[in-house]
Design a protein around this motif. Structure first.
Motif, short mmCIF file in Angstrom:
data_model
loop_
_atom_site.label_atom_id
_atom_site.label_comp_id
_atom_site.label_asym_id
_atom_site.label_seq_id
_atom_site.Cartn_x
_atom_site.Cartn_y
_atom_site.Cartn_z
N ALA A 8 0.93 4.06 -3.03
CA ALA A 8 0.74 5.48 -2.74
C ALA A 8 1.86 6.33 -3.33
O ALA A 8 1.68 7.53 -3.57
CB ALA A 8 0.63 5.71 -1.24
N ASP A 49 0.83 -1.20 0.00
CA ASP A 49 0.00 0.00 0.00
C ASP A 49 0.87 1.25 0.00
O ASP A 49 0.53 2.25 -0.65
CB ASP A 49 -0.92 0.00 1.23
CG ASP A 49 -2.03 -1.04 1.11
OD1 ASP A 49 -2.33 -1.45 -0.03
OD2 ASP A 49 -2.59 -1.44 2.15
N GLU A 50 1.98 1.19 0.72
CA GLU A 50 2.90 2.32 0.72
C GLU A 50 3.50 2.52 -0.67
O GLU A 50 3.67 3.65 -1.14
CB GLU A 50 4.00 2.09 1.75
CG GLU A 50 4.98 3.24 1.87
CD GLU A 50 6.07 2.96 2.89
OE1 GLU A 50 7.07 3.71 2.89
OE2 GLU A 50 5.95 2.00 3.67
#
Length: 294
Positions: free
Chosen positions: A100, A96-97
């Motif tokens: 992003a 998810d990082e």
């Protein structure tokens, strides 16, 4: 993430959101990228010669508002490791990082992806002269990406098409429609269609051999009368040169063309013998096709 700059790219080539779901999975290397086409430009190459294509799915556009260009994805070798090493089975909390961190647009209307940045991440091929194509083909044969008989067939097709154009074959594909007609079949993936006859298709074209701006080529005419499956509907696509999303109607891509091998699915380059690692898809107006009842 350690390889990426602030734009989520390495040497100008973006790592896209569509690629995140592949992290941790194993795929076979399909081929090295010795050359690549870029819309509107001469043949180009990656400066570091460190890019490959994997035998996985094409980009589905899920991270770019549903773009249906269907591009093959290019992978820097720095993003890969041998599959023989111990695999990480558990979900990576940093995915998810990573997602992003990835850039999708440069502004409200202009998209950022491998297609729009391909020109900037490559340079013009330095091989010059009459033997440029042969030298590139030789390097592909030596690396195992292309077999000798495949190269011979590609060159034969390429020069045959050049001879056809020189002899005025284009004139037989020029229509007289102003404006060009449209037809909506609402074709869905998996349906079986038949390519109409050349005469029927030419009847939908203008003098530039196009229907509502979408051109066809001689290779597509070899598919007339053949049956194929609908691969996907194409209703929107990012313009490679401008980065702007374009809306499209009544258009599909095909697969499994019966009796033509891969023909009908991937295009052959106009100024090169083909076999570009990008494997750009052919786009078919629905008015050029008819349903097959099975």
């Amino acid at each position: 993430m350690r390889t990426l700059d602030d734009n989520g790219a390495l040497d100008g080539l973006p790592f896209m959101p569509e690629m995140v779901s592949w992290c941790g999975q194993a795929f076979r290397v399909q081929r090295q990228v010795h050359k690549t086409c870029v819309d509107g430009h001469a043949l180009r190459v990656f400066p570091s010669n460190d890019v490959v294509v994997l035998s996985g799915p094409r980009c589905d556009g899920s991270g770019h508002d549903g773009c249906k260009h269907g591009c093959r994805i290019y992978w820097k070798e720095s993003w890969l490791r041998p599959a023989g090493e111990k695999e990480q089975v558990a979900a990576d909390p940093k995915l998810d990082e990573l997602r992003a961190r990835l850039k999708i647009k440069t502004d409200e209307t202009h998209y950022f992806c491998q297609s729009t940045e391909l020109y900037k991440s490559t340079r013009e091929a330095t091989i010059k002269g009459n033997f440029k194509r042969l030298r590139i083909a030789a390097s592909e044969i030596l690396s195992g990406d292309l077999r000798a008989f495949q190269a011979a067939r590609l060159f034969a097709t390429f020069y045959w098409q050049k001879l056809l154009r020189f002899s005025g074959c284009d004139d037989r594909l020029r229509g007289n429609q102003k404006p060009t007609p449209k037809q909506s079949l609402n074709l869905q993936p998996g349906e079986i269609v038949r390519v109409k006859s050349q005469a029927e298709i030419v009847g939908t074209l203008d003098y530039k051999m196009s229907n509502r701006g979408l051109s066809l080529c001689h290779e597509m005419m070899r598919c007339c009368g053949r049956e194929a499956g609908v691969r996907a509907r194409v209703d929107r696509m990012i313009n490679e040169q401008t980065g702007v999303m374009r809306e499209i109607s009544d258009t599909v891509t095909l697969s499994s063309m019966i009796g033509c091998g891969g023909l009908g699915e991937e295009c052959l380059c106009y100024d090169e013998p083909g076999d570009c690692p990008r494997g750009e898809l052919m786009y078919w107006r629905e008015i050029w096709l008819e349903r097959v009842n099975k």
